[in-house]
Design a protein around this motif. Structure first.
Motif, mmCIF file in Angstrom:
data_model
loop_
_atom_site.group_PDB
_atom_site.id
_atom_site.type_symbol
_atom_site.label_atom_id
_atom_site.label_comp_id
_atom_site.label_asym_id
_atom_site.label_seq_id
_atom_site.Cartn_x
_atom_site.Cartn_y
_atom_site.Cartn_z
ATOM 1 N N GLY A 17 8.465 -49.755 28.514
ATOM 2 C CA GLY A 17 7.947 -50.226 29.800
ATOM 3 C C GLY A 17 7.138 -49.176 30.535
ATOM 4 O O GLY A 17 6.038 -49.441 31.035
ATOM 5 N N SER A 18 7.653 -47.936 30.588
ATOM 6 C CA SER A 18 6.949 -46.887 31.341
ATOM 7 C C SER A 18 5.630 -46.517 30.676
ATOM 8 O O SER A 18 4.648 -46.229 31.367
ATOM 9 C CB SER A 18 7.823 -45.632 31.426
ATOM 10 O OG SER A 18 8.923 -45.903 32.227
ATOM 11 N N THR A 19 5.600 -46.534 29.332
ATOM 12 C CA THR A 19 4.365 -46.176 28.631
ATOM 13 C C THR A 19 3.298 -47.236 28.859
ATOM 14 O O THR A 19 2.116 -46.927 29.092
ATOM 15 C CB THR A 19 4.650 -46.020 27.112
ATOM 16 O OG1 THR A 19 5.675 -45.044 26.960
ATOM 17 C CG2 THR A 19 3.420 -45.599 26.356
ATOM 18 N N CYS A 20 3.697 -48.483 28.818
ATOM 19 C CA CYS A 20 2.733 -49.566 29.036
ATOM 20 C C CYS A 20 2.205 -49.515 30.479
ATOM 21 O O CYS A 20 1.000 -49.640 30.722
ATOM 22 C CB CYS A 20 3.415 -50.896 28.740
ATOM 23 S SG CYS A 20 2.267 -52.231 28.499
ATOM 24 N N ALA A 21 3.124 -49.282 31.427
ATOM 25 C CA ALA A 21 2.720 -49.195 32.849
ATOM 26 C C ALA A 21 1.728 -48.052 33.043
ATOM 27 O O ALA A 21 0.732 -48.185 33.772
ATOM 28 C CB ALA A 21 3.959 -48.969 33.709
ATOM 29 N N TRP A 22 1.984 -46.936 32.415
ATOM 30 C CA TRP A 22 1.136 -45.734 32.509
ATOM 31 C C TRP A 22 -0.310 -46.068 32.106
ATOM 32 O O TRP A 22 -1.265 -45.729 32.806
ATOM 33 C CB TRP A 22 1.759 -44.668 31.606
ATOM 34 C CG TRP A 22 1.011 -43.436 31.332
ATOM 35 C CD1 TRP A 22 0.489 -42.563 32.241
ATOM 36 C CD2 TRP A 22 0.721 -42.884 30.032
ATOM 37 N NE1 TRP A 22 -0.097 -41.506 31.580
ATOM 38 C CE2 TRP A 22 0.032 -41.681 30.238
ATOM 39 C CE3 TRP A 22 0.989 -43.291 28.731
ATOM 40 C CZ2 TRP A 22 -0.406 -40.877 29.169
ATOM 41 C CZ3 TRP A 22 0.571 -42.489 27.679
ATOM 42 C CH2 TRP A 22 -0.119 -41.302 27.903
ATOM 43 N N GLN A 23 -0.469 -46.768 30.988
ATOM 44 C CA GLN A 23 -1.820 -47.099 30.520
ATOM 45 C C GLN A 23 -2.496 -48.143 31.404
ATOM 46 O O GLN A 23 -3.690 -48.042 31.707
ATOM 47 C CB GLN A 23 -1.767 -47.628 29.082
ATOM 48 C CG GLN A 23 -1.476 -46.560 28.075
ATOM 49 C CD GLN A 23 -2.530 -45.446 28.085
ATOM 50 O OE1 GLN A 23 -3.709 -45.683 27.849
ATOM 51 N NE2 GLN A 23 -2.108 -44.226 28.376
ATOM 52 N N LEU A 24 -1.743 -49.150 31.822
ATOM 53 C CA LEU A 24 -2.350 -50.234 32.612
ATOM 54 C C LEU A 24 -2.678 -49.750 34.023
ATOM 55 O O LEU A 24 -3.732 -50.093 34.575
ATOM 56 C CB LEU A 24 -1.411 -51.443 32.654
ATOM 57 C CG LEU A 24 -1.164 -52.119 31.296
ATOM 58 C CD1 LEU A 24 -0.167 -53.263 31.430
ATOM 59 C CD2 LEU A 24 -2.470 -52.637 30.698
ATOM 60 N N ALA A 25 -1.801 -48.932 34.614
ATOM 61 C CA ALA A 25 -2.073 -48.412 35.965
ATOM 62 C C ALA A 25 -3.273 -47.463 35.926
ATOM 63 O O ALA A 25 -4.106 -47.469 36.830
ATOM 64 C CB ALA A 25 -0.836 -47.696 36.508
ATOM 65 N N LYS A 26 -3.368 -46.683 34.846
ATOM 66 C CA LYS A 26 -4.487 -45.749 34.693
ATOM 67 C C LYS A 26 -5.815 -46.515 34.636
ATOM 68 O O LYS A 26 -6.847 -46.044 35.097
ATOM 69 C CB LYS A 26 -4.287 -44.956 33.392
ATOM 70 C CG LYS A 26 -5.005 -43.642 33.351
ATOM 71 C CD LYS A 26 -4.393 -42.669 32.352
ATOM 72 C CE LYS A 26 -4.535 -43.125 30.912
ATOM 73 N NZ LYS A 26 -4.141 -42.125 29.933
ATOM 74 N N ALA A 27 -5.771 -47.725 34.077
ATOM 75 C CA ALA A 27 -6.988 -48.542 33.970
ATOM 76 C C ALA A 27 -7.273 -49.306 35.264
ATOM 77 O O ALA A 27 -8.231 -50.073 35.336
ATOM 78 C CB ALA A 27 -6.843 -49.515 32.808
ATOM 79 N N GLY A 28 -6.428 -49.134 36.289
ATOM 80 C CA GLY A 28 -6.703 -49.726 37.602
ATOM 81 C C GLY A 28 -5.969 -51.020 37.892
ATOM 82 O O GLY A 28 -6.211 -51.643 38.929
ATOM 83 N N LEU A 29 -5.077 -51.464 37.006
ATOM 84 C CA LEU A 29 -4.334 -52.701 37.289
ATOM 85 C C LEU A 29 -3.186 -52.418 38.263
ATOM 86 O O LEU A 29 -2.656 -51.311 38.303
ATOM 87 C CB LEU A 29 -3.755 -53.275 35.983
ATOM 88 C CG LEU A 29 -4.612 -54.331 35.267
ATOM 89 C CD1 LEU A 29 -5.980 -53.791 34.910
ATOM 90 C CD2 LEU A 29 -3.909 -54.836 34.009
#
Ligand code: FAD
Length: 381
Positions: A17-29
């Motif tokens: 969960g944290s890894t997926c959040a890290w990538q998606l938040a970095k992309a601006g979601l």
């Protein structure tokens, strides 16, 4: 009741969960991450990670090691419980041991997601192209990262079809009192793995910083506590661990990839990590597939650009198959051998130093033949 909305809701704040959040938040979601626990929390796990995990996470090891345990592992002791063991030394760190209470908290804090901790996913209802979660959170996409018992996985129609092999495991982790350290035969950078005589599981024992982790997992959960008890007694008899352990072993379960029947996508839903049942069959390593599946999922979600119909999420299933193989194509090559013969062959092979190094450690446990899916040595770079 106050309402919240987000681009993506991730349920579960383990490594997936944290890894997926890290990538998606970095992309601006706008990413909301929910976990039933507040953090830091512990997770029943040995906490052994291969270098590919740190590479895919782009983990700054020096930063991480400030006040946290990052134990380099340079050697292994492997064999059958009660029999002679083989020693394999690499002369360099070939993997690491972390404490899950520290590791998961670190990944969560750097994820960049909005946190809703101490909240359990109780309901998710389809409303048009959105989900309404807990009667309160509206989102077009829910990512199930809640581990083996993930509530999102349960809501997928046909999420689990047929019988699956469930690994049941128990472990204990505690700070070793300084006086007991010298009294037991534990080398700081050597992991000890000992297989059960019927080869249906293995026990482990290793130090990480000031801590000791002991455990055993089996594909056959019947009589697990008895196996754990006998393993503990054998380690104690051989002076490998202290005579007094301060608490009891804690248990958890998970699925191995080729056997797992979980369906990883549906309209507006995607499963990652243990929720999708992705752990490696031979070693039971689950953190690496949790991190890799999270990164694959993030790429597919970003490419779908808000359209989360199954056809747009299907590339995620293709990526899993490319990486871990087709479920039906994986067989136990020795399954046709009678159990007694398998056992005696297995015991002899495991005592051989060549087999221990090149097959058990390099192939089954380190997956040296499979480079990191992401990071500097990834084949896609
Ligand atoms: C005894 C044992 C030893 C292991 N040792 C190793 C090892 O050494 N190395 C390795 O690579 N793998 C190991 N594994 C496997 C590894 O622990 C898992 O594969 C890994 O934790 C999967 O990560 P995840 O993020 O998918 O799920 P998890 O780490 O399980 O995280 C799931 C999160 O979801 C949350 N959650 C669950 N239900 C809800 C809900 N209803 N609402 C909100 N939140 C919820 C949980 O609180 C949790 O924080 C071991 C497993 C066991 C049982």
């Amino acid at each position: 009741m106050s309402r919240d909305s987000c681009d993506v809701l991730i349920v579960g704040c383990g490594p997936a969960g944290s890894t997926c959040a890290w990538q998606l938040a970095k992309a601006g979601l706008d990413v909301l991450v929910m976990d039933k626990h507040t953090f830091p929390r512990d997770k029943v796990c040995a906490g052994w990670v291969t270098p590919a995990v740190l590479e895919s996470l782009e983990l700054d090891v020096e930063d991480y090691a400030q006040g946290r345990v990052m134990q380099p592992i340079c050697g292994f002791r492997t064999g059958i419980i009660g029999e002679v063991a083989a020693e394999t030394h690499y002369g360099r760190a070939v993997s690491f041991a972390i404490r899950r209470c520290e590791f998961d908290d670190y990944l969560l804090r750097r994820s960049g997601g909005r946190l809703r901790l101490g909240e359990t996913l109780a309901s998710m209802v389809r409303e048009g192209n959105d989900w309404l979660v807990n009667d309160e959170i509206r989102t077009p996409l829910v990512i199930g990262a809640g581990g083996h018992f993930c509530p999102v996985a349960r809501t997928l129609r046909g999420a689990s079809r047929g019988s699956e092999t469930i690994v049941a495991a128990q472990e204990i982790e505690y700070r070793l009192p300084p006086g007991e350290r010298g009294a037991c035969r534990i080398e700081q950078d050597v992991v000890q793995f000992y297989f059960c005589a019927d080869l249906k599981g293995y026990g482990w024992c290793f130090a990480k910083g000031d801590y000791l982790n002991i455990g055993l997992g089996r594909e056959d959960s019947h009589g697990l506590s008895g196996h754990v008890e006998r393993f503990r007694a054998w380690l104690q008899k051989n002076g490998r661990i202290p005579h007094d352990l301060p608490g009891k072993f804690n248990g958890h379960a998970y699925l191995l990839y080729p056997e797992s029947r979980r369906k990883p996508i549906d309209a507006g839903v995607l499963l990652i990590g243990d929720a999708a049942g992705l752990a490696y069959a031979r070693s039971g390593e689950g953190i690496r597939p949790a991190v890799e599946s999270a990164l694959m999922a993030a790429e597919v979600v970003l490419a779908a650009a808000g359209d989360y119909r199954p056809a747009r999420l299907a590339p995620y299933v293709d990526r899993l198959t490319q990486r871990y193989g087709r479920k039906s194509a994986q067989h136990d090559t020795a399954a046709w051998l009678p159990q007694g013969l398998r056992q005696s062959l297995g015991a002899r092979l495991l005592a051989t130093e060549w087999f221990a190094r090149h097959v058990v450690i390099d192939r089954w446990f380190l997956h040296a033949q499979q480079r990191a899916a992401y990071g500097m040595t990834s084949p896609t770079r």
